[in-house]
Design a protein around this motif. Structure first.
Motif, PDB file in Angstrom:
ATOM      1  N   TYR A 171      -5.194   8.402   5.658  1.00 18.04           N
ATOM      2  CA  TYR A 171      -3.830   8.934   5.784  1.00 18.04           C
ATOM      3  C   TYR A 171      -3.914  10.382   6.247  1.00 18.04           C
ATOM      4  O   TYR A 171      -4.791  11.128   5.803  1.00 18.04           O
ATOM      5  CB  TYR A 171      -3.092   8.814   4.450  1.00 18.04           C
ATOM      6  N   PHE A 175       1.480  -3.502   7.775  1.00 14.61           N
ATOM      7  CA  PHE A 175       1.182  -3.754   6.362  1.00 14.61           C
ATOM      8  C   PHE A 175       2.481  -3.696   5.568  1.00 14.61           C
ATOM      9  O   PHE A 175       3.325  -2.828   5.815  1.00 14.61           O
ATOM     10  CB  PHE A 175       0.199  -2.661   5.917  1.00 14.61           C
ATOM     11  N   GLU A 190       3.598  -4.010   1.444  1.00 11.95           N
ATOM     12  CA  GLU A 190       3.134  -4.132   0.054  1.00 11.95           C
ATOM     13  C   GLU A 190       4.336  -4.261  -0.875  1.00 11.95           C
ATOM     14  O   GLU A 190       5.421  -3.731  -0.580  1.00 11.95           O
ATOM     15  CB  GLU A 190       2.333  -2.867  -0.303  1.00 11.95           C
ATOM     16  N   ASN A 193      -8.744  -4.705  -2.457  1.00 15.19           N
ATOM     17  CA  ASN A 193      -8.212  -3.501  -1.814  1.00 15.19           C
ATOM     18  C   ASN A 193      -8.783  -2.240  -2.467  1.00 15.19           C
ATOM     19  O   ASN A 193      -8.770  -2.125  -3.699  1.00 15.19           O
ATOM     20  CB  ASN A 193      -6.678  -3.471  -1.972  1.00 15.19           C
ATOM     21  N   GLU A 194      -9.289  -1.337  -1.650  1.00 12.43           N
ATOM     22  CA  GLU A 194      -9.742   0.000  -2.097  1.00 12.43           C
ATOM     23  C   GLU A 194     -10.480  -0.043  -3.437  1.00 12.43           C
ATOM     24  O   GLU A 194     -10.167   0.726  -4.358  1.00 12.43           O
ATOM     25  CB  GLU A 194      -8.550   0.964  -2.189  1.00 12.43           C
ATOM     26  N   TRP A 217       0.951  10.351   5.677  1.00 10.48           N
ATOM     27  CA  TRP A 217       1.504  10.172   4.324  1.00 10.48           C
ATOM     28  C   TRP A 217       1.327  11.463   3.552  1.00 10.48           C
ATOM     29  O   TRP A 217       0.217  11.784   3.158  1.00 10.48           O
ATOM     30  CB  TRP A 217       0.796   9.022   3.602  1.00 10.48           C
ATOM     31  N   TRP A 226      -8.413   4.846  -9.064  1.00  7.52           N
ATOM     32  CA  TRP A 226      -7.000   4.553  -9.356  1.00  7.52           C
ATOM     33  C   TRP A 226      -6.713   3.052  -9.315  1.00  7.52           C
ATOM     34  O   TRP A 226      -5.632   2.607  -9.678  1.00  7.52           O
ATOM     35  CB  TRP A 226      -6.097   5.251  -8.313  1.00  7.52           C
ATOM     36  N   GLU A 241      -5.363   0.300   6.817  1.00  7.16           N
ATOM     37  CA  GLU A 241      -4.300   1.220   6.367  1.00  7.16           C
ATOM     38  C   GLU A 241      -4.500   2.542   7.085  1.00  7.16           C
ATOM     39  O   GLU A 241      -5.549   3.191   6.905  1.00  7.16           O
ATOM     40  CB  GLU A 241      -4.344   1.452   4.855  1.00  7.16           C
ATOM     41  N   GLY A 282      -2.905  -3.553  -0.662  1.00  6.01           N
ATOM     42  CA  GLY A 282      -2.457  -2.379  -1.373  1.00  6.01           C
ATOM     43  C   GLY A 282      -2.885  -2.412  -2.846  1.00  6.01           C
ATOM     44  O   GLY A 282      -3.448  -3.365  -3.381  1.00  6.01           O
ATOM     45  N   ASN A 283      -2.662  -1.266  -3.476  1.00  7.40           N
ATOM     46  CA  ASN A 283      -2.994  -1.118  -4.897  1.00  7.40           C
ATOM     47  C   ASN A 283      -2.358  -2.230  -5.736  1.00  7.40           C
ATOM     48  O   ASN A 283      -2.907  -2.656  -6.748  1.00  7.40           O
ATOM     49  CB  ASN A 283      -2.520   0.246  -5.403  1.00  7.40           C
ATOM     50  N   HIS A 337      -9.632   3.032   5.392  1.00  2.00           N
ATOM     51  CA  HIS A 337      -8.263   3.552   5.262  1.00  2.00           C
ATOM     52  C   HIS A 337      -8.276   5.057   5.514  1.00  2.00           C
ATOM     53  O   HIS A 337      -9.238   5.740   5.155  1.00  2.00           O
ATOM     54  CB  HIS A 337      -7.724   3.317   3.850  1.00  2.00           C
ATOM     55  N   ALA A 358       0.388   1.669   8.090  1.00  2.11           N
ATOM     56  CA  ALA A 358       0.802   1.476   6.695  1.00  2.11           C
ATOM     57  C   ALA A 358       1.923   2.469   6.409  1.00  2.11           C
ATOM     58  O   ALA A 358       1.681   3.655   6.458  1.00  2.11           O
ATOM     59  CB  ALA A 358      -0.380   1.719   5.764  1.00  2.11           C
ATOM     60  N   GLN A 359       3.061   1.857   6.175  1.00  2.00           N
ATOM     61  CA  GLN A 359       3.355   0.440   6.135  1.00  2.00           C
ATOM     62  C   GLN A 359       4.424   0.146   7.184  1.00  2.00           C
ATOM     63  O   GLN A 359       4.557   0.945   8.111  1.00  2.00           O
ATOM     64  CB  GLN A 359       3.764   0.059   4.727  1.00  2.00           C
ATOM     65  N   TRP A 404       1.990   1.173  -9.480  1.00  6.57           N
ATOM     66  CA  TRP A 404       3.067   2.103  -9.079  1.00  6.57           C
ATOM     67  C   TRP A 404       4.040   2.394 -10.206  1.00  6.57           C
ATOM     68  O   TRP A 404       5.071   3.017  -9.993  1.00  6.57           O
ATOM     69  CB  TRP A 404       3.797   1.544  -7.841  1.00  6.57           C
ATOM     70  N   LEU A 448       7.206   6.681  -1.812  1.00  4.41           N
ATOM     71  CA  LEU A 448       6.477   6.893  -0.557  1.00  4.41           C
ATOM     72  C   LEU A 448       7.421   6.867   0.660  1.00  4.41           C
ATOM     73  O   LEU A 448       7.087   6.334   1.710  1.00  4.41           O
ATOM     74  CB  LEU A 448       5.375   5.825  -0.365  1.00  4.41           C
ATOM     75  N   ILE A 474       6.275   4.744   3.668  1.00  3.33           N
ATOM     76  CA  ILE A 474       5.486   5.356   4.758  1.00  3.33           C
ATOM     77  C   ILE A 474       5.557   4.470   6.019  1.00  3.33           C
ATOM     78  O   ILE A 474       4.546   3.933   6.478  1.00  3.33           O
ATOM     79  CB  ILE A 474       4.028   5.678   4.320  1.00  3.33           C
TER      80      ILE A 474
HETATM   81  O1  AHR Z   1      -0.199   2.291   1.416  1.00  3.99           O
HETATM   82  C1  AHR Z   1      -0.051   2.918   0.185  1.00  3.99           C
HETATM   83  C2  AHR Z   1      -1.294   2.820  -0.698  1.00  3.99           C
HETATM   84  O2  AHR Z   1      -2.320   3.565  -0.119  1.00  3.99           O
HETATM   85  C3  AHR Z   1      -1.894   1.439  -0.841  1.00  3.99           C
HETATM   86  O3  AHR Z   1      -1.314   0.715  -1.871  1.00  3.99           O
HETATM   87  C4  AHR Z   1      -3.326   1.735  -1.161  1.00  3.99           C
HETATM   88  O4  AHR Z   1      -4.187   0.736  -0.692  1.00  3.99           O
HETATM   89  C5  AHR Z   1      -3.582   3.083  -0.549  1.00  3.99           C
HETATM   90  O5  AHR Z   1      -4.123   3.974  -1.449  1.00  3.99           O
END
Ligand code: AHR
Length: 503
Positions: A243, A24, A26, A171-172, A295, A177, A291, A70-71, A241, A351-352, A96, A319, A357
């Motif tokens: 982490y 991934f 972003e 995405n998400e 992290w 957020w 993802e 991603g966000n 997803h 990711a990523q 971000w 990150l 990360i």
């Molecule tokens: O990979 C970092 C972020 O983690 C991505 O932008 C989002 O999709 C997730 O919350």
């Protein structure tokens, strides 16, 4: 400590989809800018892409890369990244709290993918935008010519369509957020409508709807049920997803997170079956784990930027987790879980990929190097292709916050019939005990050990840096033996190993 395993050629889980080794990228921090794109770098190619990073990515044989977020994607206008570079707008990235120059867009990313030999998985913006943006972006990317958007692509220098088959529907979207966050019904309806429109253009697209951002979300797992009820016949995958974090510095609990991951997959596999039965459908939906990674190391230092205390910087360090040896074990455990759940997980993305990360780090104007987690990802991607074996494992274990029984030995086995090689990936979760492991190979003709790699370190917190790039690196293993169909391996405390047997 002893563990025993039976690997029978005929007891299999599933063919592993190569796409579980996806990655991934972003528009976030230094992933794109200074990560893959740095025109002033001494190794940069004619497109301004870093040659040293290209080499490190090529070695991983990444099947596809998810892009552009991603966000970030939830407020992205893909049109900002096309046409002459000097005319592209600078935009504020709300996700971000940074600025986006748009110097890299779909054309530059597609060219980079062609250079490294990987496919694209693209995400459409279902946060601030919707069906219209998705259908236009699709037409721009995949239509041969003779329409407004496809002719614009040709005018912008790309004659042939890219024919991108794999698309994420946002995405998400369960996350508050997210720009344009929605509840499950709102998102489910929008995702179904977008999928319908995209399929009117091309029935053969593979579409991925958003599942949960993690299994601790209050809406989990109802989110998946509702979204699937709206979208079931129109999609091919539901995205998850996760982490992994070790804030408490509790290695036993940290390394048991793969048990939580396994349960997460299991719950969503059951949810898919539930909705399939409710709809009396024969359509198949799989999991796209698009993802996953460790992290947490960088969270504290990122706070100032994310809270907006530094204005709107372009491509700041964000990150940038510096991974340690302990994370090698966690990443190996996650990959083993995806192999064992290859019956339902057909797509996954670390990711990523660069700086954010990521297994690969760069310095502006300086070197690029492999972080500690590069290696388990490398071994799984290169040697974890084939059929996942249904191993019978007996191992002592421990109780953790995530599971009653977390086995000290974690193992996944892959049989590649074409090469005649069986590969085992093994992790010892024990802090002080060596595990003597016996693997009985049944149904395979007598074999020989081709390769044995070990990663271990006296310091769980050891890291690789620009000046010490090999502090945590694999070395050749010793002492593995194959006698009368039994493979014997000694796994030192806290170790990752890969053994390849020619059968
Ligand atoms: O990979 C970092 C972020 O983690 C991505 O932008 C989002 O999709 C997730 O919350």
């Amino acid at each position: 400590m002893q563990a025993s395993v039976i690997a029978n050629k005929d007891y299999t889980i599933s063919e592993i989809d190569d796409r579980v080794y996806g990655a991934f990228l972003e528009h976030l921090g230094r992933a794109i800018y200074e990560g893959i794109y740095e025109p002033e770098h001494p190794t940069a190619d004619a497109n301004g892409m870093r040659g040293d990073v290209i080499e490190l990515v090529k070695r991983l044989n990444v099947p596809f890369v998810r892009y552009p977020g991603g966000n970030f994607v939830s407020a992205y206008n893909w049109e900002d990244g096309i046409g002459p570079r000097d005319q592209r707008p600078v935009r504020l990235d709300l996700a971000w709290h940074t600025s986006e120059s748009n110097a890299v867009g779909i054309h530059e990313f597609a060219d980079w993918c062609a250079t490294v030999g990987t496919d694209m998985m693209l995400a459409v913006n279902l946060g601030s935008r919707g069906v219209d943006e998705a259908r236009n972006f699709l037409e721009y990317c995949n239509h041969p010519g003779g329409s407004y958007w496809s002719d614009l692509r040709i005018k912008n220098g790309r004659k042939d369509p890219w024919n991108v088959k794999l698309w994420c529907l946002g995405n998400e979207m369960d996350g508050p957020w997210q720009v344009g966050h929605k509840d499950a019904h709102e998102y489910g309806k929008l995702a179904a409508n977008t999928a319908r429109a995209m399929r009117m253009f091309d029935k053969s697209l593979e579409l991925v709807a958003c599942g949960s951002s993690n299994s601790d979300m209050v809406t989990y797992p109802d989110w998946e049920r509702i979204v699937l009820e709206h979208t079931f016949e129109h999609i091919d995958h539901i995205s998850l997803h996760m982490y992994f974090r070790n804030y408490e510095k509790n290695t036993a609990n940290y390394l048991a997170l793969s048990e939580k991951l396994d349960r997460y997959i299991d719950t969503i596999a059951a949810t898919i079956r539930y909705v399939q039965s409710k709809k009396k459908s024969r359509h198949k939906v799989f999991i796209s784990f698009d993802e996953w990674n460790v992290w947490y190391h960088s969270n504290q230092q990122d706070r100032a930027i994310r809270d907006g205390h530094q204005g709107w910087p372009h491509a700041p360090a964000l990150l940038e987790d510096i991974y340690n040896f302990e994370d090698v074990l966690m990443v190996g455990l996650a990959l083993n879980t995806f192999i064992r759940r290859s019956d339902v997980v057909k797509i996954a993305c670390i990711a990523q990929l660069v700086n954010v990360i990521a297994p690969i780090m760069t310095e502006r104007g300086g070197p690029a190097w492999a972080q500690t987690i590069y290696y388990p990802y490398y071994y799984a991607s290169i040697h974890g292709r084939g059929t996942a074996l249904q191993l019978q494992v007996k191992s002592p274990g421990y109780e953790s916050v995530h599971a009653d029984h977390t086995p000290y030995l974690d193992i996944a086995g892959v049989h590649n019939e074409a090469t005649g090689i069986v590969t085992f990936f093994l992790i010892n979760r024990h802090s002080v005990e060596t595990i003597r492991t016996e693997v009985a190979l049944q149904g395979f003709t007598q074999g020989t050990i081709l390769e044995h790699k070990v990663m271990t370190h006296s310091n769980l917190e050891a890291v690789n840096t620009a000046t010490s790039q090999q502090e945590v690196a694999p070395r050749d293993g010793k002492g593995a033996a194959l006698t009368e169909g039994t493979l014997t391996i000694e796994l030192p405390p806290y170790s990752y190993q890969m053994v390849r047997v020619k059968v």
